[in-house]
Design a protein around this motif. Structure first.
Motif, PDB file in Angstrom:
ATOM      1  N   GLN A 182      46.460  54.172  42.628  1.00  0.00           N
ATOM      2  CA  GLN A 182      46.106  53.085  41.398  1.00  0.00           C
ATOM      3  C   GLN A 182      44.915  52.609  41.426  1.00  0.00           C
ATOM      4  O   GLN A 182      44.097  52.654  40.512  1.00  0.00           O
ATOM      5  N   MET A 183      44.671  52.165  42.531  1.00  0.00           N
ATOM      6  CA  MET A 183      43.006  51.355  42.792  1.00  0.00           C
ATOM      7  C   MET A 183      42.016  52.338  43.057  1.00  0.00           C
ATOM      8  O   MET A 183      40.975  52.432  42.432  1.00  0.00           O
TER       9      MET A 183
ATOM     10  N   LEU B 169      41.683  44.031  41.995  1.00  0.00           N
ATOM     11  CA  LEU B 169      41.793  44.959  41.348  1.00  0.00           C
ATOM     12  C   LEU B 169      40.441  45.216  40.238  1.00  0.00           C
ATOM     13  O   LEU B 169      40.067  46.076  39.857  1.00  0.00           O
TER      14      LEU B 169
ATOM     15  N   ASP C 260      41.377  45.060  48.792  1.00  0.00           N
ATOM     16  CA  ASP C 260      42.569  45.912  48.720  1.00  0.00           C
ATOM     17  C   ASP C 260      42.854  45.688  47.212  1.00  0.00           C
ATOM     18  O   ASP C 260      41.925  45.297  46.479  1.00  0.00           O
ATOM     19  N   HIS C 261      44.084  46.116  46.841  1.00  0.00           N
ATOM     20  CA  HIS C 261      44.772  46.128  45.556  1.00  0.00           C
ATOM     21  C   HIS C 261      44.689  44.520  44.994  1.00  0.00           C
ATOM     22  O   HIS C 261      44.869  44.386  43.832  1.00  0.00           O
ATOM     23  N   THR C 262      44.462  43.555  45.662  1.00  0.00           N
ATOM     24  CA  THR C 262      44.472  42.406  45.183  1.00  0.00           C
ATOM     25  C   THR C 262      43.375  41.835  44.429  1.00  0.00           C
ATOM     26  O   THR C 262      43.011  40.688  44.188  1.00  0.00           O
TER      27      THR C 262
ATOM     28  N   GLU D  43      50.899  43.493  38.598  1.00  0.00           N
ATOM     29  CA  GLU D  43      50.514  44.297  39.428  1.00  0.00           C
ATOM     30  C   GLU D  43      49.753  43.868  40.453  1.00  0.00           C
ATOM     31  O   GLU D  43      49.192  44.527  41.730  1.00  0.00           O
ATOM     32  N   GLU D  44      48.978  42.545  40.369  1.00  0.00           N
ATOM     33  CA  GLU D  44      48.244  41.934  41.250  1.00  0.00           C
ATOM     34  C   GLU D  44      48.634  40.844  41.972  1.00  0.00           C
ATOM     35  O   GLU D  44      48.251  40.558  43.348  1.00  0.00           O
TER      36      GLU D  44
ATOM     37  N   MET E 109      48.277  48.439  52.008  1.00  0.00           N
ATOM     38  CA  MET E 109      48.538  49.118  50.459  1.00  0.00           C
ATOM     39  C   MET E 109      49.517  50.302  50.606  1.00  0.00           C
ATOM     40  O   MET E 109      49.672  50.863  51.567  1.00  0.00           O
TER      41      MET E 109
ATOM     42  N   GLU F 297      49.737  51.911  45.362  1.00  0.00           N
ATOM     43  CA  GLU F 297      48.702  51.063  45.123  1.00  0.00           C
ATOM     44  C   GLU F 297      47.497  51.491  45.386  1.00  0.00           C
ATOM     45  O   GLU F 297      46.473  51.303  44.722  1.00  0.00           O
ATOM     46  N   ALA F 298      47.349  52.574  46.604  1.00  0.00           N
ATOM     47  CA  ALA F 298      45.955  53.072  46.900  1.00  0.00           C
ATOM     48  C   ALA F 298      45.437  54.185  45.770  1.00  0.00           C
ATOM     49  O   ALA F 298      44.292  54.030  45.191  1.00  0.00           O
TER      50      ALA F 298
ATOM     51  N   SER G  57      36.480  49.666  43.693  1.00  0.00           N
ATOM     52  CA  SER G  57      37.350  50.846  43.652  1.00  0.00           C
ATOM     53  C   SER G  57      36.631  52.076  43.213  1.00  0.00           C
ATOM     54  O   SER G  57      36.408  53.162  43.811  1.00  0.00           O
TER      55      SER G  57
END
Length: 426
Positions: free
Chosen positions: A85-86, A44, A40-42, A271-272, A78, A82-83, A49
């Motif tokens: 963005q990543m 990044l 997930d976005h954690t 962001e993270e 997310m 966030e989805a 991605s």
């Protein structure tokens, strides 16, 4: 191993090299129903991605159904933003949500006596092996597990089977694997391949998932100055892909210092990092490098809660980061059933404590300072600390401030492990 890409330059593999190598692999894997399990976005800075986007469009453009099930573990789902963005232009409707307390299929268990033999008798209970039901029963003819190999506080080196059994697994595995890692000791595992927790995931993979069409895609990355550099991409269904990634990650992601760091400053990108559950990577990844009596200052402008999960957040608020011995006593006390039922949280309290060996101060927004102090951390005003320690002027490694103070600066703790060479035992 089906794919082995290593960068020839310190600048890493180019996007063109990554895409070309990955597409060659995908062309040998035709599929009509595809499940992608990325971080997930954690994560990044994993570059997973970019790979996920390539995989999605490759199969979707050939008429396949492509679902994406982010490996949330205990993290929050997310958001649409966030989805985007990543993962870029992948439709948000293609993303599924993993619930680690539901939507699970029990596959079996790992015997307690087997675990005891590999943990020096420190853990004797069996572990339930569960997986998101869609992974097993979704009828997929290809499952792509995409992620990053990097030193990790629970398992030693992250990813591979962990992406499945924790990322889209159930509470028993998540809780007990974290607790076993905490009881066995982070310092004995971080940066190493063969650990008790890794053995647990290897066992579960070999015994319960051999019939599933799982293909692992593993990156090794660094992010100096915030720019993602991908030094390797390894793909395959066997363990050799993991082993190759571990060797490269040990080279790229472990930084030895010649003596204990007296003052370490870690920046958490807002962001993270929005919780201490994630932000405590600043503690895990530096603890082997900080000198006795030293100080860790965490610049955390986005941290405004403790747990990613409401129940875990409540437990951290209740018990605090109280140290290994106290946390174990609390965990073993039958009156603390809530902590026993959330072993991952109990392990986290151990992981996030310095055991009195060095100080931990979180620089957060003013509204969160009292809460930070309530869980046994020091607090500082984030804006004030960011003025003193100007991120535009700090460089990775040692810096000398205008008043002569010497600090060791780490811009992102998620991408490495720092070790005092004087005290490291291979």
């Amino acid at each position: 191993m089906d794919l082995c890409l290593r960068a020839r330059s310190e600048r890493g593999l180019t996007n063109e090299e990554l895409q070309s190598g990955l597409l060659q692999l995908l062309q040998s894997r035709p599929a009509k129903r595809v499940l992608i399990i990325p971080p997930d976005h954690t994560r990044l800075h994993s570059n997973a991605s970019f790979l996920t986007n390539i995989c999605y469009h490759y199969y979707a453009s050939r008429g396949a159904q492509v679902d994406i099930l982010p490996a949330l573990g205990t993290h929050l789902p997310m958001t649409r933003g966030e989805a985007a963005q990543m993962f870029g232009d992948i439709p948000f409707e293609s993303f599924l949500i993993h619930n680690w307390r539901a939507d699970l299929l029990r596959l079996g268990e790992i015997p307690g006596e087997w675990i005891a033999a590999r943990s020096e008798g420190l853990w004797t209970e069996p572990i339930e092996v569960e997986l998101n039901r869609r992974v097993v029963e979704g009828g997929y003819d290809l499952i792509l597990s995409v992620g990053q190999v990097v030193p990790h506080e629970v398992i030693g080196m992250s990813n591979h089977a962990k992406n499945l059994f924790v990322g889209v697994g159930g509470a028993d595995m998540i809780n007990k694997s974290h607790m076993i890692g905490a009881v066995y000791g982070m310092e004995r595992m971080m940066g190493r391949d063969h650990t008790p927790v890794r053995a647990i995931f290897d066992y579960a993979l070999a015994k319960y998932l051999t019939q599933l069409p799982v293909l692992f895609l593993l990156t090794v990355t660094t992010a100096p100055e915030g720019e993602i550099l991908t030094h390797g991409l390894f793909g395959g269904a066997e363990r050799d892909a993991l082993e190759a990634a571990i060797l490269l990650s040990q080279e790229k992601n472990i930084d030895f210092v010649d003596e204990g760091i007296r003052k370490c400053i870690v920046y958490l990108d807002p962001e993270e990092f929005k919780s201490t559950w994630l932000g405590n990577k600043s503690v895990y990844r530096t603890r082997m490098a900080i000198a006795d009596g030293g100080e860790l200052l965490v610049l955390a402008p986005g941290v405004a809660r403790f747990g990613e999960d409401a129940q875990v957040d409540a437990l951290i608020r209740k018990y605090g980061y109280c140290g290994r011995e106290t946390a174990l006593q609390l965990f073993q006390n039958p009156e603390n059933a809530d902590l026993r039922a959330n072993m991952g949280a109990a392990a986290h309290l151990i992981h996030g404590s310095a055991d009195g060996r060095f100080g931990i101060t979180y620089a957060v927004q003013p509204s969160f300072r009292k809460e930070i102090e309530s869980v046994h951390y020091g607090s500082a005003d984030c804006a004030e600390m960011l003025r003193r320690y100007n991120l535009q002027k700090l460089r990775y490694g040692y810096n000398t401030m205008a008043d002569g103070e010497r600090v060791f600066y780490i811009p992102n703790p998620a991408l490495g492990l720092w070790i005092n060479r004087e005290k490291f035992i291979p």
